[in-house]
Design an enzyme around this catalytic site. Structure first.
Site, PDB file in Angstrom:
ATOM      1  N   ASP A  70       3.175  -5.297   5.245  1.00 41.08           N
ATOM      2  CA  ASP A  70       2.516  -4.810   4.025  1.00 41.08           C
ATOM      3  C   ASP A  70       1.306  -3.927   4.310  1.00 41.08           C
ATOM      4  OD1 ASP A  70       4.172  -5.714   1.972  1.00 41.08           O
ATOM      5  OD2 ASP A  70       3.179  -7.670   1.823  1.00 41.08           O
ATOM      6  N   ARG A  95      -0.954 -11.654   4.806  1.00 45.83           N
ATOM      7  CA  ARG A  95      -1.622 -10.348   4.835  1.00 45.83           C
ATOM      8  C   ARG A  95      -2.993 -10.396   5.513  1.00 45.83           C
ATOM      9  NH1 ARG A  95      -0.887  -6.207   0.009  1.00 45.83           N
ATOM     10  NH2 ARG A  95      -1.483  -4.905   1.777  1.00 45.83           N
ATOM     11  N   ARG A 142      -4.383 -12.403  -7.541  1.00 42.73           N
ATOM     12  CA  ARG A 142      -4.648 -12.030  -6.153  1.00 42.73           C
ATOM     13  C   ARG A 142      -6.121 -11.931  -5.817  1.00 42.73           C
ATOM     14  NH1 ARG A 142       0.433 -10.263  -4.202  1.00 42.73           N
ATOM     15  NH2 ARG A 142      -0.579 -10.035  -2.190  1.00 42.73           N
ATOM     16  N   HIS A 171      -1.504  -6.962  -9.706  1.00 46.69           N
ATOM     17  CA  HIS A 171      -2.703  -6.238  -9.252  1.00 46.69           C
ATOM     18  C   HIS A 171      -3.156  -5.297 -10.373  1.00 46.69           C
ATOM     19  CE1 HIS A 171      -1.996  -6.678  -4.614  1.00 46.69           C
ATOM     20  NE2 HIS A 171      -3.074  -7.356  -4.947  1.00 46.69           N
ATOM     21  N   CYS A 265      -0.271   2.018  -4.687  1.00 46.58           N
ATOM     22  CA  CYS A 265      -0.459   0.954  -3.689  1.00 46.58           C
ATOM     23  C   CYS A 265      -0.401   1.493  -2.266  1.00 46.58           C
ATOM     24  CB  CYS A 265       0.630  -0.106  -3.787  1.00 46.58           C
ATOM     25  SG  CYS A 265       0.945  -0.775  -5.389  1.00 46.58           S
TER      26      CYS A 265
HETATM   27  N1  ARG Z   1       3.911  -6.765  -0.910  1.00 46.07           N
HETATM   28  C1  ARG Z   1       2.563  -6.419  -1.232  1.00 46.07           C
HETATM   29  C2  ARG Z   1       1.818  -7.659  -1.698  1.00 46.07           C
HETATM   30  O1  ARG Z   1       2.368  -8.421  -2.433  1.00 46.07           O
HETATM   31  C3  ARG Z   1       2.497  -5.350  -2.279  1.00 46.07           C
HETATM   32  C4  ARG Z   1       1.096  -4.884  -2.519  1.00 46.07           C
HETATM   33  C5  ARG Z   1       0.992  -3.918  -3.658  1.00 46.07           C
HETATM   34  N2  ARG Z   1      -0.286  -3.359  -3.711  1.00 46.07           N
HETATM   35  C6  ARG Z   1      -0.951  -3.002  -4.823  1.00 46.07           C
HETATM   36  N3  ARG Z   1      -2.065  -2.407  -4.696  1.00 46.07           N
HETATM   37  N4  ARG Z   1      -0.493  -3.273  -6.034  1.00 46.07           N
HETATM   38  O2  ARG Z   1       0.674  -7.893  -1.352  1.00 46.07           O
END
Ligand code: ARG
Length: 289
Positions: A70, A95, A142, A171, A265
């Site tokens: 990611d 991450r 998140r 997000h 993203c």
């Molecule tokens: N697979 C990544 C996650 O879930 C995707 C991140 C998407 N990023 C964003 N800025 N919306 O963290």
């Protein structure tokens, strides 16, 4: 007189998808059994870079790292405010290994690194975008609400908090896209009522998305001057953008959608100065730190 276009959005950090994949599930879109077509991902990423450059953007490249699929989503690397860089603190362990690489890049580039206190979670520009002299920041899925006061202390900018209530739009950058000093794409149904009120007071001329439009990820667009680089462009959204003098350009990023991400993203704006983004902070609730 206000400006029709953004004061930022000409310089970006991006990371090529050499090690991209859907290897775990940390959002509603990811399915570990889904295979990514790496050649297609490479081609889509290259086309995104080319489109942004053609629109006048400069793109800096972050070295891809094996085992960090990611890392391509550089929006989540942190928050840039002038020469200051606030690294993310990721919710998911999958991450967290990205942080050291992000910090190394920003240190080498001469930024001052300001850390959020340990134990609080914030996922960078994915959950924080400048508008109206403030930083609009999402929380719940998140990022933690508690990080907002800390962010305000670190950056000196007021933070407007918006709770993200739809786990598919996890997000902030899936629900909000600043277009100019007064205009932004917004998906208010993805926000709590209080957050929607805050945003209503902050954005004088919103382009409001319905549910289906928001789920196309069309708010996850990169705005370079008057060019809006979008993963999808619903007809009425495109018409409104054109009426406002923008040029919507669709860049297919279907491989990255498998991981729950799209155009915005995949980018991190490097030329952001939060307090310079818009002159006035409207009234209404805010965290001043
Ligand atoms: N697979 C990544 C996650 O879930 C995707 C991140 C998407 N990023 C964003 N800025 N919306 O963290």
């Amino acid at each position: 007189m206000y400006s029709q276009s953004l004061a930022w959005g000409r310089r970006y950090l991006m990371c090529p998808p050499e090690h991209f994949g859907v290897l775990y599930e940390i959002n509603a879109w990811m399915r570990a059994e889904v295979r990514v077509d790496l050649d297609r991902a490479r081609a889509q990423w290259q086309a995104l870079v080319a489109t942004m450059r053609a629109a006048g953007a400069e793109v800096e490249v972050l070295e891809p790292v094996e085992g960090l699929p990611d890392l391509v989503f550089t929006a989540n690397a942190g928050i840039v405010n002038g020469h200051q860089y606030v690294p993310s603190r990721f919710r998911h362990p999958q991450r967290q290994g990205e942080v050291a690489h992000d910090v190394a890049w920003f240190e080498a580039a001469g930024y001052t690194v300001s850390w959020l206190p340990e134990g609080m979670v914030h996922e960078g520009a994915g959950d924080a975008l400048p508008f109206g002299g403030a930083l609009v920041s999402g929380y719940r899925t998140r990022s933690d609400a508690a990080s907002h006061a800390a962010l305000s202390r670190l950056t000196g900018a007021p933070v407007r908090s918006v709770e993200l209530v739809d786990e598919r739009l996890y997000h902030l950058d899936l629900t909000f896209c600043p277009l100019g000093e007064r205009r932004a794409i917004v998906a208010p149904h993805a926000w709590d009522r209080y957050g929607a009120k805050v945003m209503e007071a902050l954005v004088p001329e919103p382009l409001v998305l319905d549910d289906e439009q928001a789920l196309s990820f069309c708010a996850n667009s990169v705005v370079v001057g008057t060019t809006v680089v979008m993963p999808a462009c619903p007809v009425t959204v495109g018409r409104r953008l054109e009426a406002w003098g923008f040029d919507p350009v669709v860049c297919e990023v279907s491989e990255f959608a498998k991981a729950g991400g799209a155009c915005r993203c995949l980018t991190l704006a490097l030329d952001v100065d939060v307090r310079m983004c818009g002159s006035e902070v409207g009234d209404g609730p805010r965290w001043d730190g």
